[in-house]
Design an enzyme around this catalytic site. Sequence first.
Site, PDB file in Angstrom:
ATOM      1  N   CYS A  89       3.360  93.734 -33.078  1.00  0.00           N
ATOM      2  CA  CYS A  89       4.449  92.910 -33.575  1.00  0.00           C
ATOM      3  C   CYS A  89       5.065  93.585 -34.787  1.00  0.00           C
ATOM      4  O   CYS A  89       4.343  94.102 -35.652  1.00  0.00           O
ATOM      5  CB  CYS A  89       3.918  91.525 -33.952  1.00  0.00           C
ATOM      6  N   HIS A 131       6.263  86.547 -26.111  1.00  0.00           N
ATOM      7  CA  HIS A 131       6.049  86.878 -27.521  1.00  0.00           C
ATOM      8  C   HIS A 131       7.158  86.291 -28.400  1.00  0.00           C
ATOM      9  O   HIS A 131       6.879  85.690 -29.445  1.00  0.00           O
ATOM     10  CB  HIS A 131       5.991  88.408 -27.652  1.00  0.00           C
ATOM     11  N   GLU A 132       8.413  86.456 -27.978  1.00  0.00           N
ATOM     12  CA  GLU A 132       9.537  85.981 -28.796  1.00  0.00           C
ATOM     13  C   GLU A 132       9.620  84.461 -28.812  1.00  0.00           C
ATOM     14  O   GLU A 132       9.913  83.859 -29.856  1.00  0.00           O
ATOM     15  CB  GLU A 132      10.853  86.600 -28.326  1.00  0.00           C
ATOM     16  N   HIS A 135       7.255  83.271 -31.341  1.00  0.00           N
ATOM     17  CA  HIS A 135       7.814  83.350 -32.698  1.00  0.00           C
ATOM     18  C   HIS A 135       8.641  82.104 -33.018  1.00  0.00           C
ATOM     19  O   HIS A 135       8.554  81.558 -34.120  1.00  0.00           O
ATOM     20  CB  HIS A 135       8.714  84.583 -32.852  1.00  0.00           C
TER      21      HIS A 135
END
Length: 163
Positions: A89, A131-132, A135
């Site tokens: 990351c 992953h995004e 976030h």
Amino acid sequence: MTERQIRLFGDPVLKTRSAEIVDIDDGVRSLVADLLDSVRLEGRAGVAAPQIGVNLRAFSYNVGESFGYLLNPEIVELRGEPELVDEGCLSVPTLWFPTMRHPEATIRGIDLDGTTVELSGTGVLAQAFQHEVDHLDGLLYLDRLDKPSRREAMKQVRESDWF
């Protein structure tokens, strides 16, 4: 627009659930331009708005031939058995740990015109989507590690020169 500095582990914006984008205005258009400029750099598969200090649900991606952005994304389908894949990351530089991710993902959101967009990806693109979206929900990939790996990751964070 411009490439924006990436916020690092420890910044509270990275642990805060991002707000839904309600109005697509000049600020949101500027955010998208900055996200796209920020993800263009080599080695970047995705950049979420919180990573550049903006608490809104938006991210950009850049994997192979796939390049773009999505506003208010939501995961609509994950396919395949979750598997361990090496993950890093930008907000946790130099650290890579095996993380459980589904090999295929479909997400849905809107573009700058307010049009619904649905994107599907496999492999690294599916991993980037997951992953995004994490976030935007205030999660880092470190939060998904098993206890021994997380303990080791936190040790490495504390010993890093950037923390």
